[in-house]
Design a protein around this motif. Structure first.
Motif, PDB file in Angstrom:
ATOM      1  N   LEU A  24     -21.647  -1.954  27.262  1.00 26.84           N
ATOM      2  CA  LEU A  24     -21.332  -2.673  26.032  1.00 26.84           C
ATOM      3  C   LEU A  24     -20.959  -4.100  26.407  1.00 26.84           C
ATOM      4  CD1 LEU A  24     -20.867  -2.034  22.925  1.00 26.84           C
ATOM      5  CD2 LEU A  24     -18.451  -2.092  23.520  1.00 26.84           C
ATOM      6  N   ALA A  25     -21.671  -5.055  25.866  1.00 22.98           N
ATOM      7  CA  ALA A  25     -21.426  -6.455  26.216  1.00 22.98           C
ATOM      8  C   ALA A  25     -21.014  -7.224  24.975  1.00 22.98           C
ATOM      9  CB  ALA A  25     -22.690  -7.069  26.815  1.00 22.98           C
ATOM     10  N   ALA A  26     -20.129  -8.179  25.153  1.00 24.14           N
ATOM     11  CA  ALA A  26     -19.784  -9.093  24.060  1.00 24.14           C
ATOM     12  C   ALA A  26     -20.446 -10.419  24.388  1.00 24.14           C
ATOM     13  CB  ALA A  26     -18.279  -9.258  23.968  1.00 24.14           C
ATOM     14  N   ILE A  27     -21.410 -10.791  23.541  1.00 26.97           N
ATOM     15  CA  ILE A  27     -22.206 -11.983  23.810  1.00 26.97           C
ATOM     16  C   ILE A  27     -22.010 -12.943  22.645  1.00 26.97           C
ATOM     17  CG2 ILE A  27     -24.519 -12.863  24.239  1.00 26.97           C
ATOM     18  CD1 ILE A  27     -25.157  -9.833  25.026  1.00 26.97           C
ATOM     19  N   ASN A  28     -21.285 -14.020  22.903  1.00 24.03           N
ATOM     20  CA  ASN A  28     -20.909 -14.941  21.826  1.00 24.03           C
ATOM     21  C   ASN A  28     -20.320 -14.168  20.653  1.00 24.03           C
ATOM     22  OD1 ASN A  28     -21.655 -16.988  23.436  1.00 24.03           O
ATOM     23  ND2 ASN A  28     -23.355 -17.711  22.193  1.00 24.03           N
ATOM     24  N   CYS A  46     -28.390  -1.350  20.287  1.00 26.37           N
ATOM     25  CA  CYS A  46     -27.964  -1.803  18.967  1.00 26.37           C
ATOM     26  C   CYS A  46     -26.881  -2.838  19.132  1.00 26.37           C
ATOM     27  CB  CYS A  46     -27.458  -0.629  18.125  1.00 26.37           C
ATOM     28  SG  CYS A  46     -26.026   0.177  18.843  1.00 26.37           S
ATOM     29  N   GLY A  47     -26.527  -3.467  18.041  1.00 25.42           N
ATOM     30  CA  GLY A  47     -25.527  -4.517  18.131  1.00 25.42           C
ATOM     31  C   GLY A  47     -24.749  -4.651  16.849  1.00 25.42           C
ATOM     32  N   HIS A  48     -23.752  -5.510  16.890  1.00 25.11           N
ATOM     33  CA  HIS A  48     -22.956  -5.770  15.702  1.00 25.11           C
ATOM     34  C   HIS A  48     -22.578  -7.242  15.652  1.00 25.11           C
ATOM     35  CE1 HIS A  48     -19.263  -5.956  13.255  1.00 25.11           C
ATOM     36  NE2 HIS A  48     -19.952  -5.135  12.503  1.00 25.11           N
ATOM     37  N   HIS A  49     -22.814  -7.851  14.499  1.00 25.49           N
ATOM     38  CA  HIS A  49     -22.465  -9.257  14.311  1.00 25.49           C
ATOM     39  C   HIS A  49     -21.119  -9.347  13.621  1.00 25.49           C
ATOM     40  CE1 HIS A  49     -26.288 -11.113  15.331  1.00 25.49           C
ATOM     41  NE2 HIS A  49     -26.815  -9.981  14.930  1.00 25.49           N
ATOM     42  N   GLY A  50     -20.756 -10.547  13.286  1.00 25.47           N
ATOM     43  CA  GLY A  50     -19.616 -10.692  12.398  1.00 25.47           C
ATOM     44  C   GLY A  50     -18.352 -11.154  13.088  1.00 25.47           C
ATOM     45  N   HIS A  51     -18.482 -11.699  14.281  1.00 27.29           N
ATOM     46  CA  HIS A  51     -17.309 -12.278  14.921  1.00 27.29           C
ATOM     47  C   HIS A  51     -17.533 -13.766  15.080  1.00 27.29           C
ATOM     48  CE1 HIS A  51     -15.691  -8.355  15.807  1.00 27.29           C
ATOM     49  NE2 HIS A  51     -16.923  -7.985  16.090  1.00 27.29           N
ATOM     50  N   ILE A  52     -16.451 -14.476  15.260  1.00 27.52           N
ATOM     51  CA  ILE A  52     -16.589 -15.898  15.580  1.00 27.52           C
ATOM     52  C   ILE A  52     -16.977 -15.986  17.054  1.00 27.52           C
ATOM     53  CG2 ILE A  52     -15.466 -18.143  15.601  1.00 27.52           C
ATOM     54  CD1 ILE A  52     -15.622 -17.025  12.785  1.00 27.52           C
ATOM     55  N   LEU A  53     -16.123 -15.437  17.900  1.00 26.45           N
ATOM     56  CA  LEU A  53     -16.474 -15.218  19.305  1.00 26.45           C
ATOM     57  C   LEU A  53     -15.774 -13.925  19.713  1.00 26.45           C
ATOM     58  CD1 LEU A  53     -16.146 -18.362  21.616  1.00 26.45           C
ATOM     59  CD2 LEU A  53     -18.219 -17.238  20.842  1.00 26.45           C
ATOM     60  N   VAL A  70     -12.134  -5.097  19.252  1.00 28.34           N
ATOM     61  CA  VAL A  70     -12.562  -6.446  19.598  1.00 28.34           C
ATOM     62  C   VAL A  70     -11.443  -7.424  19.280  1.00 28.34           C
ATOM     63  CG1 VAL A  70     -14.278  -8.231  19.184  1.00 28.34           C
ATOM     64  CG2 VAL A  70     -14.926  -5.837  19.003  1.00 28.34           C
ATOM     65  N   GLY A  71     -11.109  -8.253  20.256  1.00 30.02           N
ATOM     66  CA  GLY A  71     -10.193  -9.375  20.027  1.00 30.02           C
ATOM     67  C   GLY A  71     -11.036 -10.615  19.851  1.00 30.02           C
ATOM     68  N   ASP A  72     -10.971 -11.194  18.663  1.00 25.88           N
ATOM     69  CA  ASP A  72     -11.819 -12.329  18.344  1.00 25.88           C
ATOM     70  C   ASP A  72     -11.117 -13.627  18.741  1.00 25.88           C
ATOM     71  OD1 ASP A  72     -14.324 -13.032  16.576  1.00 25.88           O
ATOM     72  OD2 ASP A  72     -12.760 -14.444  16.040  1.00 25.88           O
ATOM     73  N   LEU A  73     -11.918 -14.647  18.933  1.00 28.03           N
ATOM     74  CA  LEU A  73     -11.365 -15.964  19.211  1.00 28.03           C
ATOM     75  C   LEU A  73     -10.248 -16.301  18.228  1.00 28.03           C
ATOM     76  CD1 LEU A  73     -11.664 -18.888  20.517  1.00 28.03           C
ATOM     77  CD2 LEU A  73     -13.159 -19.357  18.605  1.00 28.03           C
ATOM     78  N   MET A  74     -10.495 -16.108  16.938  1.00 25.63           N
ATOM     79  CA  MET A  74      -9.534 -16.559  15.935  1.00 25.63           C
ATOM     80  C   MET A  74      -9.338 -15.587  14.779  1.00 25.63           C
ATOM     81  SD  MET A  74     -11.964 -19.558  14.495  1.00 25.63           S
ATOM     82  CE  MET A  74     -11.542 -19.468  12.785  1.00 25.63           C
ATOM     83  N   LYS A  75      -9.936 -14.412  14.836  1.00 25.19           N
ATOM     84  CA  LYS A  75      -9.820 -13.505  13.707  1.00 25.19           C
ATOM     85  C   LYS A  75      -9.200 -12.171  14.112  1.00 25.19           C
ATOM     86  CE  LYS A  75     -12.036 -14.355  10.237  1.00 25.19           C
ATOM     87  NZ  LYS A  75     -12.875 -14.544   9.073  1.00 25.19           N
ATOM     88  N   SER A  76      -8.182 -12.258  14.930  1.00 27.55           N
ATOM     89  CA  SER A  76      -7.360 -11.104  15.290  1.00 27.55           C
ATOM     90  C   SER A  76      -8.205  -9.942  15.822  1.00 27.55           C
ATOM     91  CB  SER A  76      -6.527 -10.673  14.092  1.00 27.55           C
ATOM     92  OG  SER A  76      -5.477  -9.855  14.516  1.00 27.55           O
ATOM     93  N   ILE A  77      -7.772  -8.738  15.494  1.00 24.72           N
ATOM     94  CA  ILE A  77      -8.375  -7.543  16.081  1.00 24.72           C
ATOM     95  C   ILE A  77      -9.258  -6.859  15.047  1.00 24.72           C
ATOM     96  CG2 ILE A  77      -7.848  -5.241  16.993  1.00 24.72           C
ATOM     97  CD1 ILE A  77      -5.300  -6.332  18.128  1.00 24.72           C
ATOM     98  N   SER A  78     -10.423  -6.393  15.451  1.00 25.52           N
ATOM     99  CA  SER A  78     -11.189  -5.530  14.560  1.00 25.52           C
ATOM    100  C   SER A  78     -11.624  -4.282  15.312  1.00 25.52           C
ATOM    101  CB  SER A  78     -12.390  -6.269  13.964  1.00 25.52           C
ATOM    102  OG  SER A  78     -13.188  -6.786  14.986  1.00 25.52           O
ATOM    103  N   LEU A  79     -11.837  -3.232  14.552  1.00 28.83           N
ATOM    104  CA  LEU A  79     -12.169  -1.934  15.118  1.00 28.83           C
ATOM    105  C   LEU A  79     -13.592  -1.581  14.704  1.00 28.83           C
ATOM    106  CD1 LEU A  79     -11.196   0.780  16.452  1.00 28.83           C
ATOM    107  CD2 LEU A  79     -10.642   1.517  14.149  1.00 28.83           C
TER     108      LEU A  79
END
Lengths: 454, 1089
Positions: free
Chosen positions: B837-841, B863-870, B883-892
């Protein structure tokens, strides 16, 4: 962002600088969003937009067809374009059919600043309604003497729950949610009040802009207004000119002292004045103040006639640092005022024409470096300190009335007479899927594509 | 893990942010005061070096640290301002040896925007006012009155927005500041302003200077008689005053710190970003400046602060490497350097990444950090416990006893090492070549087991065997006297000191002998009701040669008894309870307190405080050190007495603040230990373990042991692969040799024992390593290192291209097995359901590991999932992705096997800018954010509506005050299955300031109890400078400040143990829990780290 992230991790970049740098970079890339759309539920011009101040999640919109709608700007209702374009439909809409719905245009709709449990609407039907968000029922209703142009609540307020209301009437009324009654009225304007805003630094200070061209500062604990901005009073730059070395020694004992004494005097009388840092309240303009203290409360002299704009003051927006005030007038001018000195800073904003018949809702970026101003059918981005146009957003087909800057996502929402709410967002690094999907779309839909798109 | 978390520091911050020198503790004493983010240390300068006087936590991150001396004072006061807009003035109280608060206050404003370039605090050299630049466009003034007291603060509007530095000028009639700023065209200028306190405003200053060096970043005010200011740029240094302007070109460098050498301000030390130290000299004729000279002195750590102490000794504080105490020599050494490093002070900061490993397979975690930056980059191996540095070892099986002996009573060193076996005794001695060789002592019985031996007075040695006690001359090595056990009895246990011998014979007989010159005298013989298991007569009274007390451990009734000597009267009998017999007893003194230690056969240790005059035992405490019988022995290191407990988990017992502490020794099973202080191996220990006799020295007695592996390059990511016993790191080297400054990035493979580079893979030009992972894939038994990279092109704002490289370790070499190009920087890699599982941008992408027809392998996107800033930080558990986003806290997110898709399940809608995330358990996720806060969120799977289920609820909030780069599950301590603490799950974090901390999830009842204790402690322990602990720990960002919840400050709670008895009692009363019980519970917690 890559370099910033790396520099932050070993302490080479301070975390707050990190945030500011990224935010600045993101704002500078704002354009009409290609991945986020708000599906407008309004059939009249959108006149008011506000995202809640607690979570930055719910956009409240008021429109001329008497509708009020709430959109979730964080969570999309559905996706289009291969899952890449998020559609945000309204969470709920209140329209004329609603039992407590407004009859005429909703000119102003705001959230209760502390939580999203309540919101307030002001309408041309002479009513201000306080709504319970969960039940969408009116919990309080204030009858006004005329069309309501603008309402505002203080995000700073800890000790009051007042809705300041600007109407056709010359008086500004404060509606108290706590008691359900009018707290008091502020008299001074000679015409209706189209724009008003609470101070970002003190919960007691209100700024109002009238159709008489006057911009008045009020401390609601005391009678009368305590300052009127005068466009002929000016300073060049961010602060009043320095005292020069030669003159100070002689001058200081006179001018300096008198202003200081005067400045401090009213502060001491204020209960808990020390606890609340009433920086901008008490200490407004040494120039204005000397005369002001004498004039108050009646302000009979010519000073009371001072104007901020020729014509109607259509918009007021304070900068986030609480130090400056941006105003728009039907004279198609924007003015930036130093709140402390009360001086016009003479920044020359390159505006061509502003809407003059309606109040406009302006926005300021989180770092107060940029101003977003509805200019007829476009929204212009101005550099706050040079007045230069940094960008022009074209997307609305008719006049733009309002904009709201979402500091959390670095997004701008604009509403216009074309009934649309548009989202302007930092460009995303386009991923491969997006490209592929676009390509697919182009070939497939080439036939029925119109030429209207942005 | 749980919602109720306990945060404690295992390794304090070591990043030196500020330092200053002055007469703080007394008018004639010179002090160095060092700030390490949220701690200050006060040192006294003595001819022997720096002597620490005080090390205290500050409830705030220190933004300004300045010494100043108001009029009429004979010594300096300390001004501290914190990043959360509190300030205080501290004064030294010499009687209590602590700091007291002279003044304090809050300088926050409702208006203004916090400065980008860091807060500035300066004090007028004539002590007329303190100036602070905290918000853009505002200069805050705190005036002094003529008695040196602070008056009400006010703001002055500042025209300049981008202020880089502000300093006060010396020798001005009115307080005058000089401001270095950048205009909106990025040009840099300086301006001066006079502050008029009467008008509360600026007056135009005496001079200004436009268009300076574009890299000008630092101002140095020059004291009288020269006055004026030095402006340090990247290419020039300028001296500027109303009447003079002198410039000198320098080799391009970024000066990070300076230190003034002379009080007349003619010489300065400048430290740059490469760690080069320069001397800047202002040449002058009387008061007229004629020019500037600059000279390279040598290399130090990259300095963040430089404090010139005295006599050419300089303290170099560093944020990126170890801080140093250096001496500037008059003449250069062979390499042309004038710098001689006298001492190094370990700094782990910045910890950019780390991993928790158990290299020795002992069940105890150790942390390997990527520490330091630039040339000071290093790996640090941090482990709990004390290290032994082996110096010599021989193979010897079946050692039963070991003692060191001297050749004469007054010889400072040990000569002989007596090693006893089941049926013989061998004697080793140091020969002339400083080698250990076998020798003989004629007077000894060598063909039997020795039970005990010891040096005795009159140059004698005693040897106890099962049949007799022999007194041997240590010079002639001949037998002088022998005492035989009564017929029919054999000696089972023996002990001795220099004048006394105590023997236990079968049947409970106890015989006491005294040693004379060539004679052993039986003084007393008694019989106890049971057999004796262990004895001790270690002298702990005033006389170092004679003990008035004897301790006896008993079989059968499981007790220890104390007898008085020489009359052998029973003084105390302490039943131990349980069924385990005492195996070793020891009398010892730590920090003036006498203790009786009693080790049991099952690895437990009891300790008592002993009243030496009455023989009374108090404060019984029991701890578990291991699982095997323990043998206790004292030794000394650095002039302090410690006790070595040899067992399967060897431990050193020492005392700090009159509190016994236990530190693991980094050795496996040790059966015996004896100090062996020979001339060749000074202060050494002889250690018997697993068929081996080792001689080694012991590290400093401290809780954490740190080993440094300097890399001379900057390591950014690390990971360990157990199967290949290797570490892999992503590192970079700044190339400074050529004119253009560029970086080369590497993947390096290191041996996990020697930490040598065994293989290197150089990345492409502009390619940087971003993430690293050791994993295996489904349908493939091999383990791989996966590395995510980014191509950072100079013309691009954001990387739009990267790679995932998959390596296998073959014959100690990195072999590239597969590579996959990505559309952006690979910020994170995780093993996920046998896939990658990779986080790419802004995207989360899942890759399958596919076997091609030709037998080669490749990564194939699933497969993949969009919707993060970084998507910067990703952790996984089962099918869940956090996922810990650059600026949008934590999402599951959740991975749906059937659909082969990743979907968002829930999100925290707060706008937190993340710096690290970790999954505590299925429901609770931990995050660290940009404003130095920690928070936990909970998945709400039982929510009634979609809206509720889609929201991660914030359940815990806490201000840590540290920037966390990484969380990892694991522990620094040995987890003993039988202790309660062993069940508590922990997460370790590493911060920019070099803090290693532990977050422990407590059971609810314990949390409630400790929360109550914390509330009481807040009342009793007052923060330095009057700062409030409650405010300090409150969650704080631009949008809100809320009280901390569901987190406890372990550092505060554990400081309970350092309180005086009466304050402990105060708390105990308030809590209505006995002091002992409180101490026990808090002490247990200290064993978490």
């Amino acid at each position: 962002m890559w370099k910033e992230t790396r520099d932050r991790e070993f302490g080479n970049l301070r975390p707050n600088s990190f945030v500011n740098r990224i935010a600045t970079a993101r704002i500078s890339s704002i354009q009409l969003s290609n991945y986020k759309e708000i599906v407008s539920s309004h059939r009249g011009s959108v006149d008011s937009l506000q995202v809640d101040l607690t979570e930055g999640r719910y956009l409240l919109a008021g429109a001329a067809d008497a509708t009020v709608a709430v959109y979730d700007v964080q969570r999309a209702t559905n996706y289009e374009g291969g899952g890449l374009i998020a559609k945000h439909k309204s969470v709920f809409v209140i329209n004329k059919q609603h039992e407590n719905g407004h009859k005429y245009a909703v000119s102003s709709a705001i959230w209760y600043p502390i939580d999203t449990g309540l919101f307030v609407t002001g309408s041309y039907d002479h009513h201000v309604n306080v709504w319970d968000t969960n039940t969408t029922q009116v919990v309080q209703n204030f009858k006004m003497p005329g069309k309501v142009y603008k309402i505002a609540m203080s995000p700073q307020a800890r000790s009051h729950m007042l809705i300041a209301t600007g109407t056709e009437d010359v008086q500004v009324r404060l509606c108290d949610i706590a008691s359900g009654a009018f707290a008091h009225t502020l008299s001074g304007h000679r015409d209706g009040v189209m724009s008003l805003e609470w101070s970002t630094s003190s919960e007691w200070v209100l700024v109002t802009g009238g159709c008489d061209g006057a911009i008045r500062f009020w401390d609601i604990r005391r009678a009368g207004c305590f300052c009127i901005l005068d466009q002929s009073h000016s300073q060049l730059g961010r602060r009043p000119p320095l005292l020069s070395r030669m003159t100070t020694n002689k001058k200081s004992s006179l001018a300096g002292q008198s202003s200081n004494e005067k400045v401090r005097a009213p502060q001491r009388k204020v209960p808990n004045g020390n606890a609340l840092k009433l920086y901008s309240t008490g200490r407004v303009s040494s120039h204005v103040k000397t005369s002001k203290q004498r004039l108050h409360p009646g302000m009979l002299s010519s000073h009371d006639r001072a104007t901020g704009h020729y014509g109607v003051v259509t918009g007021i927006k304070g900068t986030n640092d609480g130090m400056y005030l941006l105003t728009a007038g039907s004279d198609s001018r924007l003015k930036l005022w130093d709140i402390e000195s009360g001086c016009n800073t003479l920044v020359n904003f390159e505006t061509k024409r502003l809407q003059s018949t309606k109040a406009i809702q302006m926005a300021v970026s989180h770092d107060s470096a940029l101003a977003f101003i509805p200019c007829m059918t476009t929204v212009k981005v101005f550099d706050m300190w040079s007045g230069q146009t940094k960008g022009t957003f074209r997307g609305h087909y008719e006049n733009v009335n309002c904009c709201w800057y979402n500091a959390q996502d670095h997004e701008l929402y604009t509403g216009g007479n074309d009934r649309q709410i548009l989202v302007w967002s930092p460009s995303k690094i386009i991923s491969d899927e997006m490209d592929e999907w676009r390509k697919g779309q182009q070939t497939a839909d080439a036939v029925d594509r119109d030429n209207w798109s942005d | 893990m749980s919602v109720w978390n306990y945060v404690v520091t295992a390794h304090k911050p070591t990043n030196v942010t500020h330092s200053c020198v002055g007469n703080f503790t007394a008018p004639h004493e010179l002090n160095l005061i060092v700030a390490k983010c949220s701690r200050i240390e006060i040192h006294l300068l003595t001819p022997q070096g720096l002597q620490p006087m005080l090390d205290v936590p500050i409830y705030g991150r220190i933004a300004t640290l300045e010494l100043f001396r108001p009029h009429g004072e004979t010594q300096d006061l300390l001004f501290i301002a914190t990043e959360r807009y509190k300030f205080c003035v501290l004064q030294w109280e010499s009687e209590a040896a602590e700091v007291i608060t002279r003044a304090m206050g809050d300088v926050s404003d409702r208006i203004g925007r916090p400065t980008d370039n860091g807060q500035i605090g300066v004090i007028d050299p004539d002590c007329r006012l303190i100036g602070l630049h905290l918000y853009d466009g505002l200069f805050k003034v705190i005036p002094f009155d003529n008695k040196g007291q602070l008056k009400e603060a006010f703001n002055i509007r500042l025209e300049e927005l981008q202020v880089l530095d502000i300093k006060f000028l010396y020798g001005c009639a009115k307080p005058t500041i000089v401001v270095l700023y950048q205009d909106n065209k990025d040009a840099r200028h300086v301006k001066t302003y006079e502050v008029t306190l009467k008008d509360k405003d600026f007056v135009e200053g005496p001079w200004s200077q436009n268009n300076l060096d574009n890299g000008a970043d630092l101002l140095i005010p020059v004291p009288p008689p020269l006055c004026g200011v030095l402006i340090i740029g990247e290419e020039t240094i300028v001296y500027c005053s109303a009447s003079a302007f002198k410039a000198v070109p320098i080799t391009p460098s970024i000066t990070r710190s300076y230190g003034r050498v002379d009080t007349d301000g003619s010489r300065y030390l400048l430290g740059d970003h490469n760690g080069l130290l320069h001397l800047l000299v202002i040449t002058h004729e009387k008061e007229k400046v004629t020019g500037l000279k600059i000279e390279l002195l040598g290399e130090t750590s990259v300095a963040s602060s430089i404090s010139y102490l005295d006599n050419a000794v300089v303290f170099v504080g560093s944020s990126y490497g170890d801080s140093q105490l250096i001496k500037l020599n008059l003449h250069p050494d062979a390499k042309g350097s004038y710098v001689e490093v006298l001492e190094r002070y370990v700094n782990l900061g910045p910890i950019v990444d780390f991993c928790v490993v158990d290299l020795e397979g002992q069940g105890q975690g150790q942390v390997v950090t990527c520490s330091g930056a630039y040339k000071d980059g290093s790996l640090r191996i941090v482990r709990n416990g004390i290290g032994i540095n082996e110096q010599a070892s021989v193979e010897l099986q079946g050692i039963k006893g070991m003692w060191s002996l001297r050749s004469a009573t007054d010889d400072p060193f040990d000569t002989f090492l007596v090693v006893s076996f089941i049926s013989e005794t061998r004697i080793l001695a140091m020969n002339i070549e400083d080698e250990l060789e076998e020798t003989e002592i004629e007077g000894f019985y060598s063909n039997t087991q020795t039970l005990f031996c010891h040096d005795a007075i009159y140059d004698q040695i005693v040897q106890a065997t099962s049949i007799s006690v022999r007194l041997v001359s240590s010079t002639s090595r001949e037998l002088r006297h022998e005492w035989f056990a009564p017929a029919g009895h054999s000696i089972n246990v023996a002990t001795a000191n220099t004048t006394q011998v105590l023997l236990a014979l079968g049947g409970g007989h106890l015989i006491y002998l005294e040693i004379g010159d060539g004679v052993l005298t039986e003084v007393k013989h008694t019989q106890l009701e049971y057999d004796i298991s262990c004895l001790d007569i270690n002298p702990i009274g005033d006389n170092p040669n004679y003990s008035h007390l004897a301790v006896v451990g008993m079989w059968t009734d499981i007790s220890v008894r104390i007898f008085s000597l020489p009359d052998m009267n029973l003084v105390t009998k302490e039943p131990l309870g349980g069924e385990i017999i005492p195996r070793s007893v020891l009398l010892c003194t730590f920090e003036g307190m006498s203790y009786l230690l009693c080790a049991l056969g099952d690895g437990h240790l009891l300790n008592f405080v002993l009243n030496t005059s009455t023989g009374e035992l108090m404060d019984r405490k029991k701890v578990s050190l291991g699982t095997q019988p323990i043998t206790l022995r004292t030794f000394s290191s650095k002039n302090a007495t410690h006790v070595f407990a040899a067992s399967d988990r060897p431990t050193v017992i020492y005392s700090s603040n009159k509190k016994l502490l236990y530190s693991n020794v980094n050795l496996k099973e040790v059966s015996l230990m004896c100090p062996f202080n020979s001339a060749a191996f000074a202060d050494s220990l002889a250690i018997a373990k697993e068929g081996e006799l080792t001689i080694g020295t012991i590290d400093d007695i401290q809780k954490l042991h740190i080993r440094s592996i300097p890399l001379r390059e900057h390591a950014r990511r690390i990971c360990h692969q157990e199967q290949t016993r290797t570490f892999a790191i992503c590192s970079l080297k700044h190339n400074q040799s050529s004119a253009e400054d560029f970086e080369i990035h590497f993947i390096r493979l290191l041996d996990d024992q020697t930490f040598d580079f065994i293989s290197t893979y150089q990345l492409d030009q502009f390619e940087c390593g971003c993430s690293i992972l050791s994993c295996s894939f489904s349908d493939d038994s091999n383990v791989y290192y996966c590395i995510g990279t980014a191509y950072v092109m100079p013309e691009e704002n954001e990387p739009s291209k990267g790679r995932i490289l998959v390596f296998a370790v073959e014959d100690g070499k990195l072999q590239l097995i597969a590579e996959k190009e990505t559309k952006g920087a690979v910020y994170s890699l995780n093993a996920f359901n046998g896939k990658l599982l990779a986080a790419i941008n802004q995207k989360i992408q899942l890759y399958k590991w596919m076997l091609r027809d030709d037998g080669s392998r490749e990564l194939q996107s699933e497969c993949g999932h969009h919707g993060h800033i970084l998507a910067l930080y990703v952790q996984t558990r089962g099918d869940f992705i956090v996922v810990g986003d650059l600026m949008k806290s934590i999402s599951l997110l959740i991975y749906k096997h059937e659909e082969g898709a990743i979907e968002e399940r829930a999100r925290d809608y707060n706008a937190n800018w993340m710096s690290a995330v970790e999954i505590l358990d299925d429901e609770i996720y931990l995050g660290a954010e940009n404003n130095f806060n920690l928070f936990t969120v909970r998945k709400n799977s039982e929510g009634a509506t979609d809206e509720e289920r889609g929201r991660l609820e914030v359940v815990g909030e806490y201000h840590l005050g540290e920037f966390v780069n990484r969380f990892r599950h694991g522990s620094l301590v040995m987890r003993l299955p039988d202790s309660d603490i062993g069940q508590i799950p922990t997460v370790i974090f590493g911060s920019v300031n070099g803090v290693i901390g532990v977050i422990a999830s407590l059971p609810h009842d314990q949390f409630v109890f400790l929360e109550k204790l914390q509330t009481q402690l807040r009342k009793v322990i007052k923060g330095v400078g009057g700062l409030s602990h409650e405010q300090w720990r409150s969650f704080y960002n631009e949008k809100k400040t809320v009280d901390s919840k569901n987190f406890l400050d372990g550092d505060l709670i554990e400081s309970f143990l350092d309180l005086g008895r009466n304050r402990m009692e105060e708390i105990s009363k308030a809590m209505s829990i006995p002091v002992e019980e409180l101490m026990k519970r808090v002490e247990e917690l200290t064993r978490l780290h």
